[in-house]
Design a protein around this motif. Structure first.
Motif, short mmCIF file in Angstrom:
data_model
loop_
_atom_site.label_atom_id
_atom_site.label_comp_id
_atom_site.label_asym_id
_atom_site.label_seq_id
_atom_site.Cartn_x
_atom_site.Cartn_y
_atom_site.Cartn_z
N VAL A 65 1.72 -3.13 2.98
CA VAL A 65 1.76 -1.77 2.47
C VAL A 65 0.35 -1.32 2.09
CG1 VAL A 65 4.13 -1.99 1.63
CG2 VAL A 65 2.22 -2.61 0.14
N ALA A 66 0.25 -0.07 1.66
CA ALA A 66 -1.01 0.48 1.19
C ALA A 66 -0.81 1.05 -0.21
CB ALA A 66 -1.53 1.56 2.12
N VAL A 69 3.52 -15.08 -2.69
CA VAL A 69 2.10 -14.93 -2.36
C VAL A 69 1.81 -13.43 -2.25
CG1 VAL A 69 0.29 -15.36 -0.67
CG2 VAL A 69 2.01 -17.11 -1.09
N VAL A 70 0.68 -13.00 -2.81
CA VAL A 70 0.22 -11.62 -2.65
C VAL A 70 -1.24 -11.66 -2.21
CG1 VAL A 70 0.00 -9.35 -3.71
CG2 VAL A 70 1.77 -10.93 -4.52
N VAL A 71 -1.57 -10.88 -1.19
CA VAL A 71 -2.92 -10.89 -0.61
C VAL A 71 -3.50 -9.49 -0.65
CG1 VAL A 71 -4.29 -11.35 1.46
CG2 VAL A 71 -2.32 -12.82 0.90
N ALA A 72 -4.70 -9.37 -1.20
CA ALA A 72 -5.38 -8.06 -1.28
C ALA A 72 -6.85 -8.31 -1.62
CB ALA A 72 -4.72 -7.18 -2.34
N PRO A 73 -7.70 -7.28 -1.51
CA PRO A 73 -9.09 -7.41 -1.96
C PRO A 73 -9.15 -7.34 -3.49
CG PRO A 73 -8.71 -5.19 -1.13
CD PRO A 73 -7.46 -5.97 -0.85
N THR A 90 -5.94 1.22 -0.38
CA THR A 90 -6.18 -0.22 -0.30
C THR A 90 -4.95 -0.92 0.27
OG1 THR A 90 -7.70 -0.19 -2.16
CG2 THR A 90 -6.68 -2.30 -1.63
N LYS A 91 -5.17 -1.79 1.24
CA LYS A 91 -4.06 -2.47 1.90
C LYS A 91 -3.79 -3.82 1.24
CE LYS A 91 -4.65 -0.10 6.31
NZ LYS A 91 -4.86 -0.25 7.77
N LEU A 92 -2.53 -4.15 1.20
CA LEU A 92 -2.13 -5.44 0.61
C LEU A 92 -0.85 -5.91 1.28
CD1 LEU A 92 -0.19 -4.92 -2.67
CD2 LEU A 92 -1.40 -2.98 -1.67
N SER A 131 -1.55 -19.14 6.73
CA SER A 131 -2.59 -18.12 6.85
C SER A 131 -1.93 -16.74 6.82
CB SER A 131 -3.37 -18.28 8.15
OG SER A 131 -4.07 -19.50 8.16
N LEU A 132 -2.54 -15.83 6.04
CA LEU A 132 -2.03 -14.48 5.89
C LEU A 132 -3.18 -13.49 5.84
CD1 LEU A 132 0.63 -15.18 3.11
CD2 LEU A 132 1.16 -14.54 5.47
N SER A 133 -2.84 -12.22 5.98
CA SER A 133 -3.84 -11.17 5.79
C SER A 133 -3.22 -10.07 4.94
CB SER A 133 -4.31 -10.60 7.13
OG SER A 133 -3.37 -9.68 7.63
N ASN A 134 -4.00 -9.06 4.62
CA ASN A 134 -3.49 -7.95 3.82
C ASN A 134 -3.07 -6.75 4.66
OD1 ASN A 134 -6.20 -7.42 4.54
ND2 ASN A 134 -6.39 -5.91 2.89
N THR A 135 -3.20 -6.84 5.97
CA THR A 135 -2.93 -5.68 6.82
C THR A 135 -1.71 -5.85 7.71
OG1 THR A 135 -4.40 -6.55 8.53
CG2 THR A 135 -5.37 -5.07 6.87
N THR A 136 -1.11 -7.02 7.70
CA THR A 136 -0.03 -7.30 8.63
C THR A 136 0.89 -8.35 8.04
OG1 THR A 136 0.49 -8.16 10.84
CG2 THR A 136 -1.47 -9.01 9.79
#
Length: 651
Positions: free
Chosen positions: A154-155, A235-239, A160-162, A58-63
């Motif tokens: 990063v932003a 893996v890369v996570v972003a909107p 946009t955060k990723l 599990s991952l997020s784009n902000t941390t």
């Protein structure tokens, strides 16, 4: 990977109008990086061969927070295996551990820095298959560029955060329990990533499913069935939005392949120029497939996850993490890696030029095909100029403990690309050069290769020994510095090329075919001579009136040019023998003079000026008797017409 030039004081680049704002690979832009390692972190890691890795994280784009489990399936290659060793950064906590589906206490895992060791309840024999499942969580420090951190939160410029992973060369351990060994390719992988349902997670291979989960979550389930090195899993996570299309091969097969791009801020980010660059990707895939062989992962895909804060790109297998300017030369570089580095991987960090050098040369191949030969030559000149900024250094990485040296912009990338071009220049025909590249790709597809493998294929295709070429350009240092003087008598041009080198203690003289452009008001002529001496003369028939000379006019050789001048002594030096062509010297019974013009006059004088022997050459070889002479120094004068030259001889 490609690192864009960021600091104007760090190294020179092409002019602003040249090729997509002159991206350049700069050697870490002054970062203080950790030292790399030359061997496995633990000797026990050599006891097994990884066959499959399954991620469920599990991952997020902000941390950089990560949680989940990774299961490794491997085969024992040692005679017996009593310890399972792997790497996982100490900032990550192991919650539980299973070996062959059997749960074991976390305390049974010994930790020494990033090395984790589990002593097996009973040793496994050779060829045994086992599984090791590590459940873990943590929030390691964030990075924002190349080589320093495995997770990078990063932003983008838009805000946009990723979050993107970066494992090259030794930071996979900072986000998953891994064996960091480029010689152990993982046969296949499943990469499941759970994220908020407002996000997408891009990764390697094909997206097989997106599974809804409780709590407004979705699991992106990627699968690759091609061999893959640990540092190419990403893996890369972003909107993200998905901008995909199918490219079509023009080889007559009728085949097509998915080009899948994950982009954020699609309404503002996808400008017409950026869209055109993404659309060009499929065309480059098709072109590179013709010159290298079919795209090696064609049953899956190629594409990009955009991560603008990354100052360049990283060639994650089948889905590059793309930052920087998103220029087509950058796209060509990272795409080129899918052949050079990903499918055929260097089997030692010392040979990394086989990846970065050829990927950098892919930029020139792209420019040559899609723009023009002259544009590619200008691009190459910029690359050569960066190599020439310093006089020394080997293409072969001579210090694999230093990440900065491994990824040296000037040596690994620029000089590596220069050698890739000079190997083409050495080919009997252009077709044979690309035959070499295709054969290399086919022979070592999805495997490992070293510099000697490329050399062997080139020698077979070219039909000649290339030891000197590889020795002077890969394993030794420097470059040639050419000067020349020329003269014309009637319809004969005389050229004397003088060669010095930038690092004479390493290479005293470079042996290369050398192009000379004879210039005239009535038109120019380019001839190729073989140059392998510090002082070498050539006779060239030409009926036009010569008014100038240019060395290496199309810039095929990394070199500097010294003084070029018209000089009537050029004919003397060219016609009459070089000192090396009079031997043995000292002599006992006689000296032999080779390559002497028929009809030349020869006079041998003692130190007091007395003529002790004279003759006229009736063939291109002449013996000068010495048995009757006293020991000492003599002066030989060879003359023909108004030309003469003196040589010191010793009895």
């Amino acid at each position: 990977m490609r690192i864009l030039f960021l600091l104007a004081t760090a190294c020179s680049v092409l002019s602003a109008q040249a090729f997509d704002k002159a991206e350049h690979l700069c050697s870490r832009a002054g970062k203080n990086l950790p030292m790399a390692k030359t061997t496995l972190a633990a000797p026990e890691e050599a006891w097994y061969d990884v066959q499959h890795v399954g991620f469920d994280i599990s991952l997020s784009n902000t941390t950089t927070a990560i949680a989940g489990n990774v299961i490794t399936t491997a085969k024992v290659v040692a005679s017996t295996m009593s310890v399972y060793a792997f790497e996982l950064d100490p900032t990550l906590t192991i919650d539980s551990f299973k070996f062959n589906s059997q749960l074991h206490p976390v305390g049974s895992i010994q930790t020494n820095g990033s090395v984790r060791r589990f002593t097996l309840p009973s040793p496994l024999s050779q060829n045994a298959i086992f599984t090791a499942q590590v459940f873990y969580h943590g929030q390691p420090p964030s990075g924002s560029g190349f080589f320093d951190k495995g997770l990078n939160a990063v932003a983008a410029p838009s805000g946009t955060k990723l979050m993107y992973t970066f494992s090259d060369p030794y930071t996979a351990k900072e986000w998953w329990p891994s064996k960091q060994d480029i010689t152990d390719k993982i046969d296949s992988a499943d990469i499941w990533v759970t994220v908020d349902d407002t996000l997408k997670a891009g990764s390697n291979g094909l997206l097989k499913n997106v599974t809804p989960l409780p709590g407004n979550k979705e699991r992106y389930e990627w699968k690759t069935r091609y061999p893959i090195d640990y540092y190419l899993i990403a893996v890369v996570v972003a909107p993200y939005s998905d901008y995909s299309y199918y490219m079509h091969y023009t080889d007559g097969s009728g085949d097509s392949m998915l080009i899948q791009n994950y982009v954020y801020d699609s309404l503002t980010f996808m400008t017409p120029s950026r869209k055109a660059n993404f659309d060009t990707t499929g065309l480059i895939v098709d072109h590179f497939s013709k010159i290298f062989g079919r795209y090696p992962f064609d049953k899956e895909k190629y594409g990009h996850c955009v991560a603008e804060p990354l100052p360049g790109g990283m060639e994650h297998q089948t889905m590059t993490t793309l930052g920087g300017s998103l220029a087509t030369t950058l796209i060509a570089h990272e795409l080129g890696h899918q052949w050079w580095g990903n499918s055929v991987t260097y089997n030692s960090w010392a040979d990394i030029w086989l990846s970065e050098g050829f990927a950098a040369y892919c930029e020139q191949l792209y420019v040559e095909h899609f723009r023009s030969v002259s544009a590619a030559q200008a691009y190459r000149t910029g690359v050569f100029n960066r190599v020439l900024q310093q006089p020394d250094g080997t293409v072969l990485c001579d210090d694999t403990t230093d990440v900065n040296r491994i990824f040296s912009s000037r040596l690994t990338y620029d000089k590596g690309a220069s050698v890739a071009h000079m190997l083409r220049y050495m080919a009997p025909t252009d077709e044979l050069y690309f035959d070499v590249l295709r054969e290399y790709q086919q022979q070592f597809k999805h495997g490992l290769a070293k510099t000697q493998d490329l050399q062997s294929i080139a020698e077979l295709k070219y039909g000649k020994d290339l030891d000197t070429f590889f020795n002077q350009w890969i394993y030794k240092e420097g470059y040639p510095i050419y000067s020349a003087k020329w003269d014309q008598v009637g319809n004969t041009v005389y050229v004397v090329v003088e060669q010095a080198t930038s690092k004479p203690s390493s290479v005293s003289v470079f042996a290369m075919p050398l192009e000379l452009k004879l210039k005239s008001a009535d038109g120019d002529m380019t001839v190729t001579v073989y140059n392998n001496s510090p002082w070498q003369g050539y006779q060239i028939p030409w009926t036009k009136t010569m008014n100038g000379l240019e060395i290496d006019p199309d810039n095929h050789i990394v070199n500097k040019t010294g003084i070029i001048k018209k000089d009537p002594t050029a004919g003397i030096v060219t016609l009459l023998p070089e000192a090396s062509q009079i031997y043995p010297n000292p002599a006992i019974d006689q000296w032999l003079v080779e390559r002497i013009p028929v009809g030349s006059n020869l006079e041998l004088r003692s130190v007091d000026g007395r003529i002790v022997w004279n003759g006229i050459a009736v063939t291109n070889q002449q013996n000068i008797p010495a048995a009757h002479l006293a020991s000492g120094m003599y002066m030989l004068t060879i003359s023909k017409g108004n030309m003469s030259k003196n040589y010191k001889l010793v009895k």
